[in-house]
Design a protein around this motif. Structure first.
Motif, PDB file in Angstrom:
ATOM      1  N   UNK A  62       3.741   5.935  -5.627  1.00  0.00           N
ATOM      2  CA  UNK A  62       3.596   6.047  -7.080  1.00  0.00           C
ATOM      3  C   UNK A  62       2.430   6.949  -7.460  1.00  0.00           C
ATOM      4  N   UNK A  63       1.354   6.891  -6.697  1.00  0.00           N
ATOM      5  CA  UNK A  63       0.193   7.742  -6.969  1.00  0.00           C
ATOM      6  C   UNK A  63       0.525   9.212  -6.735  1.00  0.00           C
ATOM      7  N   UNK A  64       1.314   9.489  -5.699  1.00  0.00           N
ATOM      8  CA  UNK A  64       1.739  10.869  -5.447  1.00  0.00           C
ATOM      9  C   UNK A  64       2.591  11.369  -6.612  1.00  0.00           C
ATOM     10  N   UNK A  65       3.492  10.516  -7.091  1.00  0.00           N
ATOM     11  CA  UNK A  65       4.340  10.883  -8.232  1.00  0.00           C
ATOM     12  C   UNK A  65       3.476  11.157  -9.467  1.00  0.00           C
ATOM     13  N   UNK A  66       2.500  10.293  -9.715  1.00  0.00           N
ATOM     14  CA  UNK A  66       1.583  10.493 -10.853  1.00  0.00           C
ATOM     15  C   UNK A  66       0.831  11.809 -10.724  1.00  0.00           C
ATOM     16  N   UNK A 105      -7.291  -9.328  -4.470  1.00  0.00           N
ATOM     17  CA  UNK A 105      -7.848  -8.300  -3.593  1.00  0.00           C
ATOM     18  C   UNK A 105      -6.807  -7.244  -3.227  1.00  0.00           C
ATOM     19  N   UNK A 106      -5.555  -7.657  -3.065  1.00  0.00           N
ATOM     20  CA  UNK A 106      -4.488  -6.705  -2.738  1.00  0.00           C
ATOM     21  C   UNK A 106      -4.265  -5.738  -3.891  1.00  0.00           C
ATOM     22  N   UNK A 128       0.834  -1.210   0.000  1.00  0.00           N
ATOM     23  CA  UNK A 128       0.000   0.000   0.000  1.00  0.00           C
ATOM     24  C   UNK A 128       0.867   1.258   0.000  1.00  0.00           C
ATOM     25  N   UNK A 129       1.962   1.237   0.749  1.00  0.00           N
ATOM     26  CA  UNK A 129       2.861   2.398   0.792  1.00  0.00           C
ATOM     27  C   UNK A 129       3.459   2.658  -0.583  1.00  0.00           C
TER      28      UNK A 129
END
Length: 265
Positions: free
Chosen positions: A9-13, A208-209, A3-4
């Motif tokens: 990666x989402x913050x970078x995107x 699910x992960x 999750x971290x």
């Protein structure tokens, strides 16, 4: 993918998708540093979280996107996205080959940085300040400029904003039209890539992960992209592109060093 790692990666995107610094290059660097760059799900994830960034544009500029009386707004976006759809399809194999060698991405980031150092002095005349005054000719030329971003590392945002400035749009309007044009461009490209990947790896959505990572990633990408766009427009009006030029030069050199050290392959 933890999750971290998904959040990082989402913050970078969210930070890089709409800034003129290349989201592709940054995602490759960060995922490689975290040791997950070669995983199949990472590649899927990096594409899928673009949906959150796309939604951020629609929400931030919702008055534009739900004003169905203004058919010209939608028509300009359609006209602007056509070149990317055509050239993206024709050059898809070449683009995939370029992505295989990260050196090209690093050089594109570096070269783009050098160009951004001179953009403020190259395009300073303003003739178009309102979206309603953008012509279909302006839209098609900006769309053609956007095609440069088919080269990994160029940055779709940088290419389309420079196209807008060349068409004498104000900095603010050039950035905002780049955001608008991102919606159909990214939606088409993202949807097509996800469809291709899911054909080969349908199990990506059966875990699910993985589903949790996708949900968290899209939410984070949405929030960060929303905030980044609001910051970017104000920053660009006041300071121009030189900061992003120097940043890209530094990032490009770091990328090349990572390639040389076999951190990115």
């Amino acid at each position: 993918m933890s999750t971290i790692q998904a959040v990082v990666l989402a913050i970078v995107e969210g930070l890089t998708e709409f800034l003129p610094i290349s989201s592709t290059g940054h995602m490759v660097m960060v995922s490689s540093l975290m040791g997950i760059g070669k995983e199949d799900f990472t590649k899927f994830f990096e594409i899928a979280i673009q949906l959150g960034a796309i939604l951020a544009v629609v929400v931030l500029y919702w008055r534009k996107f739900i004003n169905f009386k203004s058919w010209k707004f939608y028509a300009k976006l359609i006209v602007g996205v056509i070149p990317a759809l055509i050239f993206g399809k024709l050059l898809s194999n070449t683009i995939d080959e370029l992505l295989m060698d990260p050196t090209y991405t690093a050089l594109a980031i570096l070269g783009g940085g050098v160009i951004l150092l001179f953009i403020d002095n190259m395009f300073y005349k303003v003739a178009v300040k309102e979206e309603k005054d953008i012509t279909f000719k302006n839209a098609i030329i900006i769309g053609l400029c956007q095609c440069a971003a088919l080269i990994p590392g160029v940055s779709r945002s940088a290419a389309s904003i420079i196209g807008g400035l060349q068409q004498k749009l104000s900095r603010k309007l050039a950035a905002e039209f780049s955001f608008f044009l991102a919606v159909p461009t990214m939606a088409a490209a993202t949807g097509y890539k996800l469809w291709e990947i899911l054909k080969l790896h349908p199990e990506a959505l059966h875990n699910s992960a993985n589903l949790k990572s996708l949900l968290v990633g899209n939410v984070v990408a949405f929030v960060i992209a929303f905030l980044t766009m609001r910051f970017f427009v104000d920053f660009l009006k006041k300071h121009g592109f030189r900061f992003f030029g120097w940043y890209r030069i530094c990032a490009g050199l770091i990328f090349l060093l990572m390639v040389k050290m076999n951190q990115i392959r």
